[in-house]
Every structure is written in C-alpha cells, then in structure tokens.
Design an enzyme around this catalytic site. Sequence first.
Site, PDB file in Angstrom:
ATOM      1  N   CYS A  31      42.611   7.135  22.121  1.00 32.99           N
ATOM      2  CA  CYS A  31      43.578   7.158  21.019  1.00 32.99           C
ATOM      3  C   CYS A  31      42.912   7.709  19.757  1.00 32.99           C
ATOM      4  CB  CYS A  31      44.122   5.754  20.747  1.00 32.99           C
ATOM      5  SG  CYS A  31      42.860   4.595  20.190  1.00 32.99           S
ATOM      6  N   CYS A  34      39.814   6.007  18.449  1.00 27.43           N
ATOM      7  CA  CYS A  34      38.551   6.377  19.105  1.00 27.43           C
ATOM      8  C   CYS A  34      37.939   7.599  18.418  1.00 27.43           C
ATOM      9  CB  CYS A  34      38.786   6.691  20.580  1.00 27.43           C
ATOM     10  SG  CYS A  34      39.332   5.303  21.572  1.00 27.43           S
ATOM     11  N   CYS A  99       1.240  30.144  39.064  1.00 22.11           N
ATOM     12  CA  CYS A  99       0.472  28.896  39.047  1.00 22.11           C
ATOM     13  C   CYS A  99       1.221  27.847  38.245  1.00 22.11           C
ATOM     14  CB  CYS A  99      -0.924  29.111  38.469  1.00 22.11           C
ATOM     15  SG  CYS A  99      -0.908  29.537  36.712  1.00 22.11           S
ATOM     16  N   CYS A 102       2.439  28.663  34.746  1.00 25.33           N
ATOM     17  CA  CYS A 102       3.694  29.416  34.677  1.00 25.33           C
ATOM     18  C   CYS A 102       4.883  28.467  34.734  1.00 25.33           C
ATOM     19  CB  CYS A 102       3.790  30.405  35.843  1.00 25.33           C
ATOM     20  SG  CYS A 102       2.504  31.665  35.867  1.00 25.33           S
ATOM     21  N   ASP A 513      21.327  -7.243  52.661  1.00 31.84           N
ATOM     22  CA  ASP A 513      22.673  -7.817  52.695  1.00 31.84           C
ATOM     23  C   ASP A 513      22.992  -8.154  54.153  1.00 31.84           C
ATOM     24  OD1 ASP A 513      25.447  -8.327  51.774  1.00 31.84           O
ATOM     25  OD2 ASP A 513      25.878  -6.553  52.997  1.00 31.84           O
ATOM     26  N   ASP A 716      25.682  -2.101  51.930  1.00 29.84           N
ATOM     27  CA  ASP A 716      26.665  -1.092  52.348  1.00 29.84           C
ATOM     28  C   ASP A 716      28.018  -1.237  51.670  1.00 29.84           C
ATOM     29  OD1 ASP A 716      27.411  -3.470  53.674  1.00 29.84           O
ATOM     30  OD2 ASP A 716      28.496  -2.313  55.175  1.00 29.84           O
ATOM     31  N   ASP A 720      27.829  -4.498  46.768  1.00 33.01           N
ATOM     32  CA  ASP A 720      26.367  -4.348  46.779  1.00 33.01           C
ATOM     33  C   ASP A 720      25.894  -3.342  45.738  1.00 33.01           C
ATOM     34  OD1 ASP A 720      26.080  -6.108  48.962  1.00 33.01           O
ATOM     35  OD2 ASP A 720      26.483  -4.491  50.384  1.00 33.01           O
TER      36      ASP A 720
END
Length: 823
Positions: A31, A34, A99, A102, A513, A716, A720
């Site tokens: 809005c 903000c 090298c 560089c 888990d 998974d 988690d």
Amino acid sequence: MAENDAVCSGRCVRNERELSRIGFTVKGMSCAACSARLERGLSGMEGVSAARVNLATEKATVDYDPALVKPEQMVEKVRQFGFDVPQEKLDLAIGGMSCAACAARVEKGLKALPGVAGAAVNLATEKATVAYYPDQVSAAALVNAVTKLGYEARKIDDDNTDREKDQRDREIKRQLFLFVFAAVFSAPLFAGMLGMLAPLERFFPHILHNALFQFFFATPVQLVAGYHFYRDAYTALRNRSANMSVLVAMGTSAAYIYSTVVTFWGHRWGLQHVYFESSAVLLTLILLGKMLEARAKGKTSEALKKLAGLQAKTARVIRDGSEVDIPVEEVAVGDLVVVRPGEKVPVDGVIREGRSTVDESMLTGESLPVDKKEGDPVTGATLNKLGTFRFEALRVGRDTALAQIIRFVEEAQGSKAPIQRMADVISGYFVPVVIGIAVLTFLGWYFIGDPGNVTRAVLNFTAVLVIACPCALGLATPTSIMVGTGKGAEYGILIKGGEHLERTHRVTAVVLDKTGTITHGEPVLTDLIPAPGFDGRDDYLLQLAGAAERGSEHPVAQAVVKKAGTGRDMGTVTSFTAIPGRGIKAEVGGTDVLLGTGRLMREKGIELPGLFETEIARLESEGKTVMLMALDGLPAAVLAVADSIKDTSVEAVALMRKLGLEVWMLTGDNLLTARAIARAAGISEDRVLAQVLPGDKARKVSELRAGGLVVGMVGDGINDAPALAEADVGFAIGSGTDVAVEAADIVLVRGDLRSVVDSIALSRATIRNIRQNLFWALIYNVIGIPVAALGFLSPVVAGTAMAFSSVSVVSNALRIKRFKPER
C-alpha cells in the site's frame, strides 16, 4: 554568523560533489504507507539527496553521493524495512585466464561494478557466477567489464553444454598446436644442449652451437608461441596487477634479450655464451604443462556432461489429433506426450493413459524398474522399458528434475569454499613478491655472489621467476570442489555449493526426522493375530477387515485395505458406521464386523481373552498402533499397524556411528513409539527427542548446536524446513517436499539415509584432497624459490617443475573420482 558560514560551507562542498542516480525494483509493498515509509527511510540515509518510491511500478529512485553511501547499503536498508530487491544470477564463460591472479582480478573487477551483489570466479571451470541487480547493471555491462580487463567473456546459456565442450576441445587443440610449434623449433636448440655434453659431442653438428642459428630457431618460439604470455602480461600490468604470464614473460625475455645482445654486440664486451635454448625450451615446457592442464581440467566436468547427456533430444506429442516429433525444448506444459518401449521420457509429468515399467536408476539409484499406471508421475530422462503410455507434461525446460539437478551441480562447481580464501589472499600478493625476490636475486648475484657476472645473475633471476607458480595455488581448491560435487551427483547427492561441501566434513551429530526419513512415512499392517477359534483363518480375517475398512479414509484403515488388496469377495457391505475416536462398525456379507480400540470392545460388552492382553502389551511396547476385531459379537483378532522402518535405515545409522557421529531422532510421536522406532533403527533411547511440535524442531536443533555439536539435520517435510535451515548442514530427502528441498544445503535424490553417510565421507575425502593440493602448491614454492635464488636451479629445470606443478594438482584432484561409498 560563523556557525552559519560553516553550515553553508559544508552544504557547498556537498553540492559540488557529483551526485549519482540509481533505480531498483522493490518487491513486497502492499500500500501507499509501505512506499511512504520506505521513501522516508531511504531519504534519511547519510549521503542520500532525494529518494522516490513508486508503488505502482514497484520502483525506487535514489539520488546519492557515492563517497558517502553505497548501493549495497541502500539495498540493505530496503530489506531492513521488510521488502526485497530481486537479484538475478548470470554465468559467464571467461577466456584468457592463466592463473589465480587472473581470476582474482576478474572477480575484483566485477565486484567493483555498481549493482553487483557478489561475484565468484572459478579458474578451473573458467566461469564467473555473478549475482546482480538488473535495474542497476545490465548483463552486457558485466560482459563489457570483463572485456575491458583484457579477457574474453560471454553469457552461458542454459543449453550450452555442447558448445562449452566444443570450446574446451578448441582450447586443447590450440594449446596442442602451440606446444607442437614450439617443440619443432626448440628441438635443434635442445639437441645443441645435449651436444654440449662430452660423451655426445661427436654425434651433433657444430652448427647447433652457432649463435645466429640458435637465434633463428628461438625467435619464433619467443614471439609466436610466447605471444599469448606477452599479451596476457601486458593486460595484467595495464590493470595494475600481475599474474603468472608476467613471470613467464619477464623470465624468458631476460634470457632471450640477453642472448640476442650477445649474438649481435657481445664481441664489444667480450661476451660469447648465449642461452636461447633456456628461453625456448622453457616456453615449450610451459606450453606442454598448459596443454596437459587443459586436458585434465576438461575431465573435471565429466559428471556434468554425463548428466546433460541423459536428456532426451526429441519428444512425440499429440498435436491436432496426430503424433508429431518435436525437439524436447518445444514441449509445453499441458502437452500430451507419447512414450514407446525403449524410449526416454522427455519431460516430467503424470500418466494419463496406459501403463508400463520405467527404469528410474538415473534418479533413484534403484536397479529394478518401477511399475507405472494412470495417475503416477514420470520423470524426464528416465527410460521406458515395456508398455506404451501417454502422459501430460507438467514441468518442462528449466523446471524438470534433471534440469534442476544440472543447475545444482553447476552452481556448486562455480562456488567457492571458505578454505579457498587463504589461497586467494596468498595469490593476491604472490606475483609482486616473486618479482621482488627475483630482482634482489639479480642484484645479489651481480654485486655480491659473483660480482660483474651478468650471465649468472640473469640466469638465476630467470630461474626465480619461472619456478614460482601461482597456478597450482589457484587450482588447488576449485578443481577438487568440481570433482567432488560431480562425484556426489553420480551418487544422487546434490551439493548446492562449495561452502556446504566443506562444512559437511565437520558434522559431529546427525538429527534424523522419523516420519518419511527413517520410516517410509505411511502406516502398514504389520501383525494379524487370530483369537482362539479362528486359528488358520488369517486370510479370511484380513479380507473381511479390508472389506469393512474400505468405507473409511483413516490412514490406519487404508493400511488394512492396502494389505488386503484385491482378494476374494467377502460379500456386499450393507452398512457402515464410523465411531469417532473408537473405530468402525460394518456388516459384510451378513457378518457383523467391529474393528477398533479396546474401549470400543468394552462398550459393546465383548470380553477379551488373556492372550489379547498379552499381545496388546507387546505390540504397543514396539510402538505399533493396535486394533481389535470382533465378528458377530465374538473376539476374532488383534491387528497392529506401524510406520515401518526403511530397509536401509538400520545400516545407515550403523555407518553413521562408525564414522564417530552422534545420531539423534526427532519426532512428534509419543515417547513410547519414538523409543521403539529408535531401538529398531539402532539409535540410543537417550538421544530421542519425542513429542516435538513442528514449530519447535528448529529450536531443538539450535539447542544441540549451542551444546557444541556441529549438526546435520535430515528431513523431508514442510515442517522440517526451519530445522533444515537452522542446522549447520541441512540434508533434504529428494522425494520430500519442495520447501524442504529449497531449505536444505544438500539434496539426497535417492531418499536413502546411507546417502547422508556418503555425503559426509565425500566431504572428508574432498577436504583432505584440497589440503593436500594446498600443501604441495605452497611447499613447492616455499622450497623452489629459495633454491632458485641461491643458484642451484637452471631456468630449464625450473620451468619443467613449474609446468608440471599445475598438472600434478589437477591430477591429484581427479583422484576423488575413485571415491566409493562405504558399504
């Protein structure tokens, strides 16, 4: 009045400074409040003259004094207000780097551009990964910045694997041509060196020792084969830097120019000896090292090439009612794709018609094909074995599983591990220090060691320059990271960055888990114990229970139905009643079936035999969910359902403990069930964290870290994700949710806990390999430079050692390709 003058003076100074203007996109504003709040915040920053935030266009425009405030600070201010400034990533192929100096110069040049949030340049892959704000700097500006530094740069497209391979091959051919060219012209000079040995002198013609003859053969080597080193050295010096090419150009030029002067004017000062063979053979050996290095570097990305090679090239889609073969890049979401036996699945989707078996070993590592039917998902690059089916394309292009895997590996290979910072710092000071040591060597020998002997002073000066090798230092880490991440991808371990690969080796505790990680994540019927009077009728009881439970959607009921399968017909289910919290009541083929808790049985007045009480106690102690079954008012059976442990979980836990890791289990289940699963998996009961709410998982991980443990979290599910992010290293099971995969540092595609062990073992092997590389790169220079300065090395011997130092480092990194998981 004086105060006003002072204020005016300050304002005048500020006004005299040239203000810069920057614009960037801001996401998250909802809005006008903000945008106004952000505008006030930006305007209040020191050095900001004016700030304007447009809510409609989501743009912020700021006039600022570059001497007082940086664009990065403004972006940080925006984020402090809870908004975001979108970044984009760009991969650039960089040509012409020789090298670590560089790579450091390119990286520094990119980071200096306004709007660049970060840049990482990898010498081994010859790539730069740049995070930038597209509103502040364009991709063309990034390419142009690298070009101005004297290097080649181009954007890397998504489908550039073949082109990149072609460029690698062209580079190898170029290096081979330069080496052969130099070798042909250096051969007579090398023969002249051998002819100086007394036993071989009579086998070589005297013209080989003629100065003009040597000048004729040495000049093409110096000016043609060595042109690249001169050009690269000029570019580096023009940008106030120095690299390996500067050392090579200075060292070989010293020997060549000195010999040229002696050839044409040496008689004036009584000088006779020339050293054309030193400069020419030296350049030839360095070019040989570059050629071998280019070949070895090409091998480090073989894993990525293999992954890209898995992709199907064409797809057969239904267009206007007929089958049409099109390039896989043209498949669109929603297309109906036909796959016949022996063909690869081109993209990801869901089967809409037909059934088959599909080889998914490239994704899961499982050798047995998987049966597929309508409604089942299929993954691009997997192989259809038997039947023909049609599937709807759901993920295409960059969104397919294979494309994401390739992107993970590319990003990891282009990232920097923290251990590389030391090498980067050393490389930044290396060349200037070496040049200083070489100059001191020349002065020391000319004025003190062998006064007036310019020949000896030049040779030792040259030896110091060419023995030093910043290449080995620059390649020590990225080559190992490339091979390590590529090897991980072969085993279904997707490591998102070099920093994660490095951190993994320090893990001291693994938190697992339970549901979906240690266990399969879905309940299965594990036990059916008949009551007296029903002995030997297990199948009858199972089929009757399955028929009764078909009307229930409870997971426990579905476990019974799944176990019963499509067995014999037990008759029509004429009534079904779900009793919340207790079970179900049904009539199947004229038989009253009651299935539920002990409380339900007592409420219905059914007395349970003593056998039931004993079995119930045993099954519950094992963490299983117990149901009782009664037929026509008589106790008939005890059924137990549990989320069974994966076949590989026990072995994985044992391997983790063998590595010296603490293994913890984290679950929301009650303590009794949790401990039963832990015992079965081989986890100590005192390391079980039970009844943990989803929002508290991250806090538990934080508590373990606070206790001094380096924690690897394996999960998974969506719940988690916070714990995966909180852990030192987050491992996501690849079959889990997208949120978990995004939050993790390492994705285990195969969903096998043994992959956690493989990840840690691979990390340890890679870090050990990096340390070996760094040690040999450093010790080589620490010993070689003083030996050359003291006059114990000829330039040719020094050049040989320098040429093969990089090759030895890359070859050592390639040893990681022999890594195999411990089983």
